[in-house]
Design an enzyme around this catalytic site. Structure first.
Site, PDB file in Angstrom:
ATOM      1  N   ASP A  27     -13.024  -2.076   0.444  1.00  0.00           N
ATOM      2  CA  ASP A  27     -12.988  -3.275  -0.390  1.00  0.00           C
ATOM      3  C   ASP A  27     -13.964  -4.352   0.062  1.00  0.00           C
ATOM      4  OD1 ASP A  27     -11.434  -3.622   1.912  1.00  0.00           O
ATOM      5  OD2 ASP A  27     -10.188  -5.152   0.969  1.00  0.00           O
ATOM      6  N   ARG A  45      -0.779   1.333  17.428  1.00  0.00           N
ATOM      7  CA  ARG A  45      -2.064   0.822  17.896  1.00  0.00           C
ATOM      8  C   ARG A  45      -1.881   0.265  19.307  1.00  0.00           C
ATOM      9  NH1 ARG A  45      -4.751   1.289  13.269  1.00  0.00           N
ATOM     10  NH2 ARG A  45      -4.102   0.252  11.359  1.00  0.00           N
ATOM     11  N   SER A  83      -8.116  -0.879   0.832  1.00  0.00           N
ATOM     12  CA  SER A  83      -9.131  -1.125   1.860  1.00  0.00           C
ATOM     13  C   SER A  83      -9.783   0.145   2.381  1.00  0.00           C
ATOM     14  CB  SER A  83      -8.491  -1.929   2.988  1.00  0.00           C
ATOM     15  OG  SER A  83      -9.456  -2.348   3.890  1.00  0.00           O
ATOM     16  N   HIS A  84      -9.613   0.412   3.678  1.00  0.00           N
ATOM     17  CA  HIS A  84     -10.295   1.535   4.324  1.00  0.00           C
ATOM     18  C   HIS A  84      -9.519   2.843   4.173  1.00  0.00           C
ATOM     19  CE1 HIS A  84      -7.340  -0.307   6.805  1.00  0.00           C
ATOM     20  NE2 HIS A  84      -7.215   0.816   7.488  1.00  0.00           N
ATOM     21  N   THR A 127      -1.805 -10.541  13.555  1.00  0.00           N
ATOM     22  CA  THR A 127      -2.733  -9.666  12.834  1.00  0.00           C
ATOM     23  C   THR A 127      -2.624  -9.869  11.323  1.00  0.00           C
ATOM     24  OG1 THR A 127      -2.717  -8.002  14.569  1.00  0.00           O
ATOM     25  CG2 THR A 127      -3.218  -7.235  12.347  1.00  0.00           C
ATOM     26  N   LYS A 157      -2.453  -6.700  -3.912  1.00  0.00           N
ATOM     27  CA  LYS A 157      -1.993  -7.912  -3.237  1.00  0.00           C
ATOM     28  C   LYS A 157      -2.315  -9.137  -4.068  1.00  0.00           C
ATOM     29  CE  LYS A 157      -5.960  -8.863  -0.348  1.00  0.00           C
ATOM     30  NZ  LYS A 157      -6.415  -9.394   0.912  1.00  0.00           N
ATOM     31  N   ASP A 203     -16.306  -1.562   4.465  1.00  0.00           N
ATOM     32  CA  ASP A 203     -15.194  -0.676   4.140  1.00  0.00           C
ATOM     33  C   ASP A 203     -14.936  -0.599   2.633  1.00  0.00           C
ATOM     34  OD1 ASP A 203     -14.158  -3.231   3.819  1.00  0.00           O
ATOM     35  OD2 ASP A 203     -12.144  -2.625   4.416  1.00  0.00           O
ATOM     36  N   ASP A 247     -14.410  -6.040   2.913  1.00  0.00           N
ATOM     37  CA  ASP A 247     -14.106  -7.171   3.791  1.00  0.00           C
ATOM     38  C   ASP A 247     -14.354  -6.868   5.267  1.00  0.00           C
ATOM     39  OD1 ASP A 247     -11.935  -5.488   3.982  1.00  0.00           O
ATOM     40  OD2 ASP A 247     -10.417  -7.010   3.546  1.00  0.00           O
ATOM     41  N   ARG A 248     -14.579  -5.601   5.601  1.00  0.00           N
ATOM     42  CA  ARG A 248     -14.860  -5.277   7.007  1.00  0.00           C
ATOM     43  C   ARG A 248     -16.347  -5.021   7.221  1.00  0.00           C
ATOM     44  NH1 ARG A 248     -10.105  -1.563   9.538  1.00  0.00           N
ATOM     45  NH2 ARG A 248      -8.360  -2.618   8.515  1.00  0.00           N
ATOM     46  N   GLU A 303     -11.126 -10.528  13.553  1.00  0.00           N
ATOM     47  CA  GLU A 303     -10.151  -9.577  14.075  1.00  0.00           C
ATOM     48  C   GLU A 303     -10.889  -8.412  14.715  1.00  0.00           C
ATOM     49  OE1 GLU A 303      -6.233  -9.224  11.840  1.00  0.00           O
ATOM     50  OE2 GLU A 303      -7.702  -9.157  10.249  1.00  0.00           O
ATOM     51  N   GLU A 304     -10.222  -7.768  15.658  1.00  0.00           N
ATOM     52  CA  GLU A 304     -10.810  -6.616  16.332  1.00  0.00           C
ATOM     53  C   GLU A 304     -11.055  -5.440  15.388  1.00  0.00           C
ATOM     54  OE1 GLU A 304      -8.764  -3.827  16.298  1.00  0.00           O
ATOM     55  OE2 GLU A 304      -7.238  -5.096  15.359  1.00  0.00           O
ATOM     56  N   SER A 305     -10.367  -5.475  14.233  1.00  0.00           N
ATOM     57  CA  SER A 305     -10.458  -4.372  13.288  1.00  0.00           C
ATOM     58  C   SER A 305     -11.683  -4.482  12.393  1.00  0.00           C
ATOM     59  CB  SER A 305      -9.191  -4.335  12.447  1.00  0.00           C
ATOM     60  OG  SER A 305      -8.981  -5.601  11.835  1.00  0.00           O
ATOM     61  N   LYS A 362     -11.725 -12.014   4.939  1.00  0.00           N
ATOM     62  CA  LYS A 362     -12.822 -11.565   5.788  1.00  0.00           C
ATOM     63  C   LYS A 362     -13.907 -11.032   4.880  1.00  0.00           C
ATOM     64  CE  LYS A 362     -10.364  -7.266   7.020  1.00  0.00           C
ATOM     65  NZ  LYS A 362      -8.937  -7.405   6.720  1.00  0.00           N
ATOM     66  N   ARG A 397       0.848  -1.206   0.000  1.00  0.00           N
ATOM     67  CA  ARG A 397       0.000   0.000   0.000  1.00  0.00           C
ATOM     68  C   ARG A 397       0.865   1.231   0.000  1.00  0.00           C
ATOM     69  NH1 ARG A 397      -4.952  -1.730   4.043  1.00  0.00           N
ATOM     70  NH2 ARG A 397      -5.470  -3.576   2.840  1.00  0.00           N
TER      71      ARG A 397
HETATM   72  C1  VG1 Z   1      -5.127  -3.478   9.793  1.00  0.00           C
HETATM   73  C2  VG1 Z   1      -5.886  -4.231  10.862  1.00  0.00           C
HETATM   74  C3  VG1 Z   1      -5.795  -5.730  10.610  1.00  0.00           C
HETATM   75  C4  VG1 Z   1      -6.314  -6.029   9.204  1.00  0.00           C
HETATM   76  C5  VG1 Z   1      -5.554  -5.203   8.193  1.00  0.00           C
HETATM   77  C6  VG1 Z   1      -6.096  -5.366   6.782  1.00  0.00           C
HETATM   78  O1  VG1 Z   1      -3.748  -3.820   9.838  1.00  0.00           O
HETATM   79  O2  VG1 Z   1      -5.383  -3.928  12.124  1.00  0.00           O
HETATM   80  O3  VG1 Z   1      -6.536  -6.411  11.575  1.00  0.00           O
HETATM   81  O4  VG1 Z   1      -6.151  -7.387   8.898  1.00  0.00           O
HETATM   82  O5  VG1 Z   1      -5.648  -3.818   8.520  1.00  0.00           O
HETATM   83  O6  VG1 Z   1      -7.449  -5.088   6.729  1.00  0.00           O
HETATM   84  P1  VG1 Z   1      -2.656  -2.901  10.551  1.00  0.00           P
HETATM   85  O7  VG1 Z   1      -1.341  -3.556  10.249  1.00  0.00           O
HETATM   86  O8  VG1 Z   1      -2.790  -1.542   9.985  1.00  0.00           O
HETATM   87  O9  VG1 Z   1      -2.980  -2.918  11.995  1.00  0.00           O
HETATM   88  V1  VG1 Z   1      -8.089  -4.335   5.367  1.00  0.00           V
HETATM   89  O10 VG1 Z   1      -9.758  -4.308   5.500  1.00  0.00           O
HETATM   90  O11 VG1 Z   1      -7.270  -2.914   5.453  1.00  0.00           O
HETATM   91  O12 VG1 Z   1      -7.495  -5.234   4.098  1.00  0.00           O
HETATM   92 CO    CO Z   2     -10.690  -3.941   3.853  1.00  0.00          CO
END
Ligand code: VG1
Ligand code: CO
Length: 547
Positions: free
Chosen positions: A283, A500, A115-116, A348, A128, A281, A285-286, A367-369, A380, A24
């Site tokens: 893409d 974090r 993603s987000h 993670t 990816k 989000d 997946d969240r 995941e908590e995210s 996800k 990214r």
């Molecule tokens: C974050 C989240 C992690 C998740 C990752 C990709 O990673 O904490 O739980 O799997 O994003 O999600 P990081 O390294 O920034 O903590 V997504 O929806 O951005 O593909």
């Molecule tokens: Co995402």
């Protein structure tokens, strides 16, 4: 018609190291000549046996998606893929890409998404590679890709005009067939096979039940429209912000109480008439699940889904096990214990769940995210989680907040929050983590404001299926009373570093369950700051995102 492969000389770029979920970077970085090409060539060089095989290609529709797809198509032809399945207009949500790879037994897939993260010319882009199981490539693959990017001398392409991605059908680049597919159909069919759609449709038709799904101007719009409104009959207007925009209308397509504040506010306002809210989000997946005046913590959501699996057709016969990332709260562990099934704790990132799912060791992961998923794909899946919740609501005929509160009464409450310090300097982030790591052995036994540290370590994971080892996956501080503070640096950001801090405290007594989350965690926040010297090192007294 065989085409001539053109080898274009190139030189390596530094920093093409995939993070938690692929590479990214800012769009401005990706737009540099040869930048994307180098990375794609490194992926293709790391693969073997792709000749004549099928590749799946698509993304979340963000700015630069269309340009990148044309480049990758030409390079896929040059490396010898026999067919590429591309979502119409270049669109494929991350879980849909996973579903398509699996359904058509593709060799692998390339997903274009950050993603987000925000989009647009000044926003972020990402790429990816997913393997034939539909899941993100594991660390040994991404390490090999990174090594390759450092020694690359040329990339291979062919000369061919841009393909019209707007119509479903087949065209060719040389010997390679380009199939433009409906990005929604395979995915919708898969979800329909997992849940009780009749029952969910009856719930959505009830005058006393109104839901809103916020697609946040990102990829889930077309998916949610088809599944919720067309197939399940939710009233028109249920899905909002449903047209994917290259810049997500200037917002962060991140479904949390900060960036999806509108949705949370609508559910808190009784005049809205809404009983259930959800968002996804960039893409897809969240997920965020919102009840009336109640945001479900993602860690609790995973636990609730596991505890209620018997109500959902696909999971009614039982769960093989569950898995959560290390910083995710231990709420699901309690459910696993009650069910008598294993609970795996992984680093993670979704790539660590793949081997467990492939081996049949677990059925649900989270995941908590705000990521939850199952063995139906290897990513996800935001809409999957929303449908799972709707299935539970339809069967139990209770509001979401009541279901969570009942869950707490039965299992106790793992009060949980994540505090993010975004955009700190990289050197500060590294220093904080290194200092803390150096002091780990001195921490057990020390006290801060009445809290006593029991153990402290740097999480390392050995994959129980393939034996691979991943180190330095987050610093854990465990207290005498079972509370935890976890520290890690984000692996998905594109500017500076993001620290974090994950905070968790278990409260068994139902009389205490209504305590506001931040209030319950305040002593732990103080401990985290004192131990890691957050304010002293970063100059930040408070986090800028609390979820
Ligand atoms: C974050 C989240 C992690 C998740 C990752 C990709 O990673 O904490 O739980 O799997 O994003 O999600 P990081 O390294 O920034 O903590 V997504 O929806 O951005 O593909
Ligand atoms: Co995402």
């Amino acid at each position: 018609m065989t085409m001539q492969v053109i080898s274009v000389p190139s030189t390596p770029f530094s920093g093409q190291k995939p993070g938690t979920s692929g590479l990214r970077k800012k769009v401005t970085v990706f737009r540099q000549a040869r930048y994307l090409e180098n990375f794609v060539q490194a992926i293709f060089d790391t693969l073997s046996g792709q000749q004549g095989q099928t590749l799946v290609l698509g993304g979340d529709g963000r700015y630069y998606n269309d340009v990148a797809i044309q480049t990758i198509l030409r390079m896929a032809a040059a490396t010898g893929f026999g067919r590429v399945l591309v979502g119409r207009n270049g669109i494929l949500s991350t879980p849909a890409a996973s579903a398509v790879i699996r359904k058509w037994q593709a060799f692998g897939g390339i997903i274009l998404s950050a993603s987000h993260n925000s989009g647009g010319p000044d926003g972020d882009f990402g790429i990816k590679y997913n393997l034939g199981n539909g899941g993100p490539a594991n660390e040994s693959f991404t390490d090999a890709v990174y090594l390759r990017t450092q020694e690359i001398r040329a990339y291979d392409t062919v000369e061919s005009p841009d393909i019209d991605l707007s119509k479903v059908g087949e065209t060719c680049i040389g010997d390679m067939v380009v199939s433009i597919i409906d990005p929604v159909a395979d995915y919708a069919e898969l979800l329909e096979s997992l849940f009780d759609f009749d029952r969910i449709a009856r719930l959505l038709a009830r005058p006393d039940f109104r839901m809103r799904f916020d697609a946040m101007h990102a990829v889930t719009g077309p998916y949610a429209l088809e599944i919720l409104e067309n197939r399940l009959g939710a009233p028109p207007g249920t899905v909002v912000n449903c047209i994917p925009l290259p810049d997500f209308a200037g917002g962060h397509p991140d479904p949390n109480p900060v960036y999806a504040a509108d949705l949370v506010a609508a559910l808190a306002d009784s005049r809205s008439g809404l009983s259930f809210g959800a968002a996804s989000d960039g893409d897809g997946d969240r997920n965020m699940i919102v009840g009336r005046n109640f945001v479900v913590s993602p860690s609790d959501s995973l636990a609730v889904l596991a505890a209620n699996h018997a109500l959902v057709p696909a999971y009614a016969s039982g769960l093989a096990g569950v898995a959560r990332s290390m910083p995710t709260s231990c709420a699901v562990d309690r459910v696993a214990e009650a069910l008598g099934i294993p609970c795996y704790e992984t680093p993670t990132g979704w790539k660590y769940f793949g081997s467990l799912l492939d081996a049949g060791r677990c059925t649900l992961c989270g995941e908590e995210s705000a990521g939850t998923g199952s063995n139906h794909v290897r990513e996800k899946d935001g809409l999957w989680a929303v449908l799972y919740w709707l299935n539970i609501l339809a069967v139990r005929d209770l509001p979401a907040d009541v279901i969570v509160r009942e869950h707490w009464r039965r299992f106790g409450r793992n009060v949980y929050s994540r505090h993010d310090y975004e955009g700190i300097e990289i050197a500060q982030g590294d220093r904080l983590m290194n200092d803390l790591r150096a002091r780990l052995s001195q921490l057990p036994g020390s006290e801060y404001g009445g809290l006593r540290i029991a153990t402290a370590d740097d999480f390392a994971y050995v994959d129980p299926v393939d034996g691979s080892r991943s180190e330095r996956q987050g610093i854990r501080i465990l207290l005498d009373d079972g509370s935890r503070a976890v520290f890690r640096l984000s692996g998905t950001g594109t500017e500076g570093a993001t620290l974090r801090v994950y905070l968790e405290r278990f409260i068994a007594d139902p009389g205490q369950h209504e305590i506001p989350t931040q209030e319950a965690l305040a002593p732990l926040v103080g401990l985290a700051d004192a131990v890691a010297r957050i304010a002293a090192i970063t100059g930040r007294k408070v986090p800028n995102v609390i979820s």
